[in-house]
Scaffold this motif. Sequence first.
Motif, PDB file in Angstrom:
ATOM      1  N   PRO A 257      44.308  42.762  39.123  1.00 41.28           N
ATOM      2  CA  PRO A 257      44.323  42.738  40.588  1.00 41.28           C
ATOM      3  C   PRO A 257      45.732  42.783  41.180  1.00 41.28           C
ATOM      4  CG  PRO A 257      43.991  40.531  39.749  1.00 41.28           C
ATOM      5  CD  PRO A 257      43.985  41.447  38.549  1.00 41.28           C
ATOM      6  N   ASN A 258      45.814  43.345  42.376  1.00 44.24           N
ATOM      7  CA  ASN A 258      47.027  43.319  43.191  1.00 44.24           C
ATOM      8  C   ASN A 258      46.737  42.510  44.450  1.00 44.24           C
ATOM      9  OD1 ASN A 258      49.667  44.001  43.992  1.00 44.24           O
ATOM     10  ND2 ASN A 258      48.933  45.752  45.170  1.00 44.24           N
ATOM     11  N   ASN A 259      47.722  41.744  44.917  1.00 47.71           N
ATOM     12  CA  ASN A 259      47.568  40.953  46.149  1.00 47.71           C
ATOM     13  C   ASN A 259      46.360  40.029  46.096  1.00 47.71           C
ATOM     14  OD1 ASN A 259      49.831  42.173  47.353  1.00 47.71           O
ATOM     15  ND2 ASN A 259      48.587  43.916  48.050  1.00 47.71           N
ATOM     16  N   ASN A 260      46.136  39.440  44.914  1.00 45.88           N
ATOM     17  CA  ASN A 260      45.049  38.465  44.737  1.00 45.88           C
ATOM     18  C   ASN A 260      43.666  39.035  45.057  1.00 45.88           C
ATOM     19  OD1 ASN A 260      46.780  36.259  43.980  1.00 45.88           O
ATOM     20  ND2 ASN A 260      47.371  36.075  46.134  1.00 45.88           N
TER      21      ASN A 260
ATOM     22  N   THR B   6      35.733  40.426  41.253  1.00 44.02           N
ATOM     23  CA  THR B   6      34.425  41.016  41.555  1.00 44.02           C
ATOM     24  C   THR B   6      34.563  42.295  42.373  1.00 44.02           C
ATOM     25  OG1 THR B   6      34.296  39.502  43.432  1.00 44.02           O
ATOM     26  CG2 THR B   6      33.137  38.858  41.409  1.00 44.02           C
ATOM     27  N   GLN B   7      35.571  42.352  43.230  1.00 39.60           N
ATOM     28  CA  GLN B   7      35.798  43.554  44.028  1.00 39.60           C
ATOM     29  C   GLN B   7      36.274  44.708  43.147  1.00 39.60           C
ATOM     30  OE1 GLN B   7      35.212  44.254  47.407  1.00 39.60           O
ATOM     31  NE2 GLN B   7      35.620  46.315  46.589  1.00 39.60           N
ATOM     32  N   LEU B   8      37.158  44.380  42.194  1.00 44.28           N
ATOM     33  CA  LEU B   8      37.650  45.412  41.274  1.00 44.28           C
ATOM     34  C   LEU B   8      36.504  45.987  40.450  1.00 44.28           C
ATOM     35  CD1 LEU B   8      40.967  43.824  39.943  1.00 44.28           C
ATOM     36  CD2 LEU B   8      40.636  45.314  41.916  1.00 44.28           C
ATOM     37  N   LEU B   9      35.627  45.111  39.975  1.00 43.38           N
ATOM     38  CA  LEU B   9      34.477  45.573  39.202  1.00 43.38           C
ATOM     39  C   LEU B   9      33.574  46.456  40.058  1.00 43.38           C
ATOM     40  CD1 LEU B   9      32.923  45.473  36.534  1.00 43.38           C
ATOM     41  CD2 LEU B   9      31.757  43.426  37.379  1.00 43.38           C
TER      42      LEU B   9
END
Length: 439
Positions: free
Chosen positions: A332-335, A339-342
């Motif tokens: 992840p970038n910027n926290n 779940t969003q990345l997935l």
Amino acid sequence: MRKKSFKLTVALLFTAAFVNAQKVQYKEFDLDNGLHVILHQDKTAPVVAVSVMYHVGSKNEDSARTGFAHFFEHLLFEGTDNIKRGTFMKIVSSNGGQNNANTTQDRTFYYEVFPSNQLELGLWLESERMLHPVINEVGVKTQNEVVKEEKRQRLDNQPYGKFAYEIFRRLFTEHPYRWQTIGSMEHLDAARLDEFKAFFKKYYVPNNAVLSIAGDIDVDKATTLAKQYFSAVPRGADIQQPHIQEPPLAHEIVDSVYDANIQIPAIMAAYRTPGMSTHDSKVLGLISSILSSGASSKLYKKMVDDKKDALEVGALNYALEDYGAYITYALPNNNAPLTQLLQDIDEEVASLQANLISESDYQKIMNQFENGYVSANSRVIGVAENLAEGYTFYNKNTNQINEELDQVHKITREEIRDVAKKYLNKDQRVVLYYLPAKQ
């Protein structure tokens, strides 16, 4: 219509010319002891690669004695009846050569690259390794410490160093792919000398090996030398490779791993896929290129460039002999929530499953594959290894090195969609949250 047909004809002619220009010529034969020999002449540079591929990897090990194949990658440099302990690599370097070895779940590969006038030396070194290596308590103890240090550096103390192990032990419950190639240090510590000797006697035999030579050679002379140095090696017992059926994944497995070596978490998803020699495995390789090969790939452009929610993202077709693992991952970038990345990755996979990729994307991945193929065969050691792998893993088809391009060129956009739909499903995967260990 004529214009389109003309362009297609030109493209097909270019592809055919490309394949023919890259065709690898070789000679192959078997010795009476079962050793398969492959010779490739390439006089563009005065170098020669001498290699031996043994069809033994971590999948051939006892579940209570893991790490033996990788251990022998080190142990067989200790010395032989005619090579004093600790001098193997010195002999290579003092004669202008380089050498190394590597082990996977399926095979162990040893090689030397020499000036071409040292071909005979390379053959003698590899025949010595096969014929009468010295396997004693001193060598076992020495290499045990070497392997432990390698494990500490490459796995235990390396950020994300155990990600493959953590995935494979969840993706496989019955097959030997479930343990890591480097194995268990406790198993190696507990092993007796006669166990190491028995492992060598069973697997490091000519009928379980391929001698592959590529470079500036005279083929007739190399044939004579190969027979001279390897014919005396006794044939071993016939070997049956393990064929273990893994039960299907019936549902999504979600788990977490904590790593003291990382500060940035990662999300990973892995799918069990068919073995490397299958057509579908090649299609999955192209899918990984679509998703993550280069800055213009689907995942990189979406998550790193546009949304900026990922520092790094990728997709990997981890192809092995019996099965494979298709792995996607993101940091992840910027926290950004994992779940969003997935979800971002899943959306791109779903798009592949529902739609045909564009003609321009299709041509791009074909160009990438062609460039990778040329690069893999640009050095004599690469050719030697690819020839040996064709024989070892493609039903004794050494010519796989020449058929690979044509096989990939025949993959259609429809097959890319259908294979993504067949294997990359949420109900048959492992999702791994790879997290920093709490301080």
